[in-house]
Design an enzyme around this catalytic site. Structure first.
Site, mmCIF file in Angstrom:
data_model
loop_
_atom_site.group_PDB
_atom_site.id
_atom_site.type_symbol
_atom_site.label_atom_id
_atom_site.label_comp_id
_atom_site.label_asym_id
_atom_site.label_seq_id
_atom_site.Cartn_x
_atom_site.Cartn_y
_atom_site.Cartn_z
ATOM 1 C CD GLU A 1 -4.646 4.898 -6.378
ATOM 2 O OE1 GLU A 1 -4.011 5.223 -7.388
ATOM 3 O OE2 GLU A 1 -4.273 4.020 -5.607
ATOM 4 C CD GLU B 1 -5.884 0.239 -5.782
ATOM 5 O OE1 GLU B 1 -4.673 0.459 -5.575
ATOM 6 O OE2 GLU B 1 -6.515 0.733 -6.722
#
Length: 614
Positions: A189, A268
């Site tokens: 991320e 995710e």
């Protein structure tokens, strides 16, 4: 994982062979060497391959239960398992490495392969994951000119050193060497943190230098500039993290990829959420809603379910979120996942298996473990000792002109106690400057006030009662370093700048570093301890047959629990977690020793070990 993009996942896949949405066949991979490639789709041995993965973090599960959790993932229809790799656990001190016990990553990967799963490794030095400091070692803050997650020479040099010890242990477990590892993740991320693509290129180059041969991926949210910031398309496949609006978010990823067709993957898939201390309730996502989003994902692409099994934040390794206020994560990382913290199937597990059955045949699995729950009843403390008596037993003493952060004393976790002479009887105004995260103030070793998070730095009026000398003490607890976004740059704990008394910085401090990692040095007695003092309570109990149990701490305030020298984690009466999970493999047949550190001075001499979780 982050507050905005919370899930960070490692995908592991097993021995499953060619599985496609068209054939709906479930096959085990042959033992011959294979290849895994990324073109317009994922290809295993040149056949299209749909990744159906679930996240299990080996460092959040006792090793004796790794196989059980992996078997249950396989039985749900998954073909891969994903895991993060926490740098701060594998290099707890500079140049000191640990790859044993709960940190035996190689054995975890090999166990996944034996079960029949492929593996996705998220090898970024930063993992987020609601883990302490996002997986970064606390001691990085002691290195001059350090700038984490950046094209910074000191940072990349320490990453290079770490990778030189990590990769030789796992490089031969990649699929092109007949292992199960099919993908590795470059960063986590990063697009929500920065846009330094030179850093991403250098990190990818380090992975290749140290032996990564399988394809690389990145994982970012599909919002704003995140994909643009965090992606280097020529080096790594972009994937997305999200938990809803899958069709819409896949459209964003497809558009980002442009005219070149690439496989779509949710790295995710957030099927639940984490809990923080003080949350009003355990966060849940209805099974039917999560299952519908799962189906939307599998209809167009591949998936890694975050989490399949959350596990436990043992010890002091929970991270914290700071979005205007500090939110330390609970010891339980249950995550409302398909498997509970203690490994039981939930309605979400059944709903997910039903969805997956439309894409692959579900295997028939005989579980190798028969895990039982046990109740060991109510235990009464057979000894106690207060913190002041314990200081020379378990603390490291320093004399300093002024308070300093715990990192200055080569301490990463736990508590730090500061004490100074405060003079004769009078009213004083006390202010802690640069303190984190929770501070208790004592006069003559009796609790007077507690400050936490945004309260820290407020003036506290205290009374010094003795006409002669009085002592002012401050016990500061590291509640878990923030694991996400801008606060990563300021995560020193303890008292960084000083203590002001009546407007002036006070000097000449006795300081005890208290990492709480040598409780075997404690001596306990039957003598009563004073009220409103931090106290260690000692319990013993006998085990004839070991089973999972749950520690009910009703009536206690705040602290942590250790079983047979192993730190189970924190408890706090503000909830939402009410009981601590104690896995059976941590128990001994025969006598067991349990220690409770109660920082709030609650005089409670009993705990209950029950077979009923909450």
């Amino acid at each position: 994982m982050s507050l905005i993009i919370p899930f960070c996942i490692y995908v592991s896949t097993g021995f499953f062979g060619t599985m496609t949405i068209i054939e709906k066949k479930f096959q085990r991979r042959s033992t011959s060497m294979s290849n895994f490639t990324i073109r317009d789709d994922f290809y295993l041995d040149d056949q299209p391959f749909k990744i159906i993965s679930g996240a299990i973090h080996y460092f959040r599960v006792v090793p004796a239960y790794w196989r059980d959790r992996l078997e249950k993932l396989w039985a749900m229809g998954a073909n891969t398992v994903e895991t993060y790799v926490p740098w701060n656990m594998h290099e707890p001190q500079p140049k000191q490495y640990n790859f044993s016990g709960m940190l035996d990553l190689r054995t975890f990967i090999q166990t996944a392969q034996e079960v029949g799963l492929y593996v996705i490794l998220r090898l970024s030095p930063y993992i987020c994951a609601e883990w302490e400091f996002g997986g970064l070692p606390w001691w990085l803050q002691n290195i001059p000119e350090m700038k984490i997650r950046a094209n910074n020479q000191p940072y990349l040099a320490t990453v290079n050193r770490y990778y030189a010890h990590l990769f030789p242990r796992i490089a031969d477990l990649q699929i092109d060497q007949d292992g199960p590892v099919i993908l590795c993740q470059v960063e986590n991320e990063f697009g929500s943190f920065g846009n330094d693509q030179n850093y991403l290129r250098k990190l990818a180059a380090l992975m290749r230098k140290h032996g990564v041969t399988v394809p690389l991926v990145t994982a970012d949210g599909p919002w704003g500039d995140m994909l643009t910031n965090g992606t280097v398309p020529e080096l790594a496949l972009p994937t997305i993290n999200c938990g809803s609006k899958i069709k819409e978010n896949f459209a964003v990823l497809r558009s980002f990829n442009g005219t070149k067709k690439k496989p779509l993957m949710v790295m995710e898939f957030w099927d639940g959420w984490f809990d923080a201390w003080g949350d009003g309730q355990h966060h849940t996502t209805p099974a039917e809603i999560a299952a519908a989003e799962l189906n939307d994902t599998l209809a167009e692409g591949s998936i890694n379910i975050y989490m399949f099994h959350g596990g436990t934040n043992f010890g002091f390794h929970n991270g914290s979120v700071n979005n205007d206020r500090l939110q330390p994560i609970t010891t339980s990382y249950d995550y409302d996942a398909p498997l509970t913290e203690w490994g039981e199937e939930t309605p979400k597990y059944t709903a997910f298996r039903d969805v997956i059955s439309h894409y692959v045949d579900i295997p028939t699995v005989s579980l190798s473990a028969d895990i039982q729950k046990k109740s060991y009843g109510t235990l009464r403390s057979d000894g106690q000792t207060d913190l002041w008596t314990a200081l020379p037993m378990i603390g490291t003493h320093h004399e300093c002109p002024y308070p300093r952060s715990m990192e200055n004393f080569d301490q990463g976790y736990g508590y730090t106690y500061y004490e100074t002479r405060a003079g004769a009887s009078r009213e004083i105004d006390v202010r802690l400057v640069g303190a984190a995260d929770r501070a208790q103030m004592f006069v003559n070793r009796t609790l007077q006030a507690t400050q936490y998070d945004r309260q820290l730095g407020q003036r506290e009026k205290l009374t010094l009662p003795n006409p002669g000398e009085n002592r002012l003490g401050v016990l500061v607890e590291n509640m878990g370093r923030v694991d996400y976004s801008a606060p990563l740059y300021s995560q020193r704990k303890g008292i960084r700048d000083g203590v002001m008394v009546n407007g002036a910085f006070y000097s000449q401090w006795d300081i005890w570093a208290l990492p709480m990692d040598h409780l075997e040095r404690l001596h306990f007695s039957q003598a009563a301890v004073g009220a409103e003092q931090p106290v260690f309570y000692h319990f013993t109990f006998n085990v004839v047959e070991a089973g999972d149990t749950f520690i009910d701490l009703t009536g206690w305030g705040k602290g942590f629990v250790a079983i047979n020298g192993f730190n189970l984690g924190r408890y706090w009466d503000i909830g939402p977690q009410k009981r601590l999970y104690l896995p059976a493999p941590l128990l001994h047949l025969g006598q067991n020793e349990l220690i409770v550190f109660e920082s709030e001075g609650r005089r409670n001499a009993t705990i209950t070990l029950t077979d009923q979780p909450i």
